[in-house]
Motif scaffolding. Sequence first.
Motif, PDB file in Angstrom:
ATOM      1  N   ASP A 154      28.403 -26.348   0.163  1.00 17.43           N
ATOM      2  CA  ASP A 154      29.387 -25.670  -0.410  1.00 17.43           C
ATOM      3  C   ASP A 154      30.484 -25.518   0.574  1.00 17.43           C
ATOM      4  OD1 ASP A 154      30.996 -23.984  -1.749  1.00 17.43           O
ATOM      5  OD2 ASP A 154      29.542 -22.407  -2.120  1.00 17.43           O
ATOM      6  N   ASN A 155      31.845 -25.983   0.206  1.00 16.09           N
ATOM      7  CA  ASN A 155      32.965 -25.858   1.037  1.00 16.09           C
ATOM      8  C   ASN A 155      33.488 -24.547   1.149  1.00 16.09           C
ATOM      9  OD1 ASN A 155      33.771 -28.452   2.434  1.00 16.09           O
ATOM     10  ND2 ASN A 155      33.702 -29.220   0.361  1.00 16.09           N
ATOM     11  N   THR A 156      32.918 -23.654   0.520  1.00 17.68           N
ATOM     12  CA  THR A 156      33.660 -22.226   0.744  1.00 17.68           C
ATOM     13  C   THR A 156      33.195 -21.405   1.851  1.00 17.68           C
ATOM     14  OG1 THR A 156      31.779 -21.052  -0.632  1.00 17.68           O
ATOM     15  CG2 THR A 156      33.907 -22.219  -1.836  1.00 17.68           C
ATOM     16  N   THR A 157      32.015 -22.042   2.444  1.00 16.40           N
ATOM     17  CA  THR A 157      31.297 -21.589   3.695  1.00 16.40           C
ATOM     18  C   THR A 157      31.958 -22.215   5.121  1.00 16.40           C
ATOM     19  OG1 THR A 157      29.310 -22.332   3.682  1.00 16.40           O
ATOM     20  CG2 THR A 157      29.689 -20.264   2.610  1.00 16.40           C
TER      21      THR A 157
END
Length: 294
Positions: free
Chosen positions: A263-266
Amino acid sequence: MKTKSYLFAAMASVLLFSCVSPKKLRQSEAKYAELSATYLDLQAKYRALQDELNKANNQNTDLTTRKAALENQISELNKQIEYLKANNNTVLNQLKDLSVVTGSQAESIKKSLENIGAKDLYIKDLQGSIARKDSLNMALVMNLKGAIGNLDDKDINIKVDKGVVYVDISDKLLFKSGSYDVTDRAKEVLGKVAKVLNAQPEIEFMVEGHTDSLPIRSAGIADNWDLSVKRATSVVRILQDTYGLDPKRMTAAGRSQYLPLADNTTAEGRSANRRTRIVILPQLDQFFKLLERK
């Protein structure tokens, strides 16, 4: 009042433009022409890399399809064998009373037995060929792991997925942040990988650059597409120029941010997504040579 203001602005623009010397104007025009030529060259290289990437993806899809077809063929042959065995048992039961067995039935029994043996041998050949291909891949993985040594799994990961060997190397091991210059430590690791690949001259491979989804903010790099391509070509040049790998065996490709592992959000996910992947390309011709009887 407004009219005077407009006139003043216009006169100021004329005076400012007149202060620019013809020499500086020519220099600016030359620089613009140079940048335009560079841009066109990069666009051409990008299109060529995309063509190579599409070709490699098509090869991988073809191998997967053909392998599935072989597995289906094996399944169908197994069903035929079971059917032949069932029919053969019926005929053999008739042998308890030899008076009911005609000459044609005896010939049918003989052909059925021969048919079963031939199909069973073919299935074993197919299964053996697939097993040998998988063994070759596992041997390659073990050689790579043995050459690289005890690096942290977060920095480098070697695996086999659907018959293809992947070597994932994190960007913190290979590059400085936002750069495509290969570090000295990375050159040492690439040298170990190159030693194994040089020992297998028939193997072709693709170097893929991957990024996270954050916009790039470095001079001379347009976007994540640009960065991923430049990182891939930097690795390919090291393998060719420093370690002598044949350039005809290599493909450099940029995947940008569009094939993430996490996940690129973390922050942790983005770190996993920033990587360079070496893909050992499946050789269809070599695989089907394994099917040829010696």
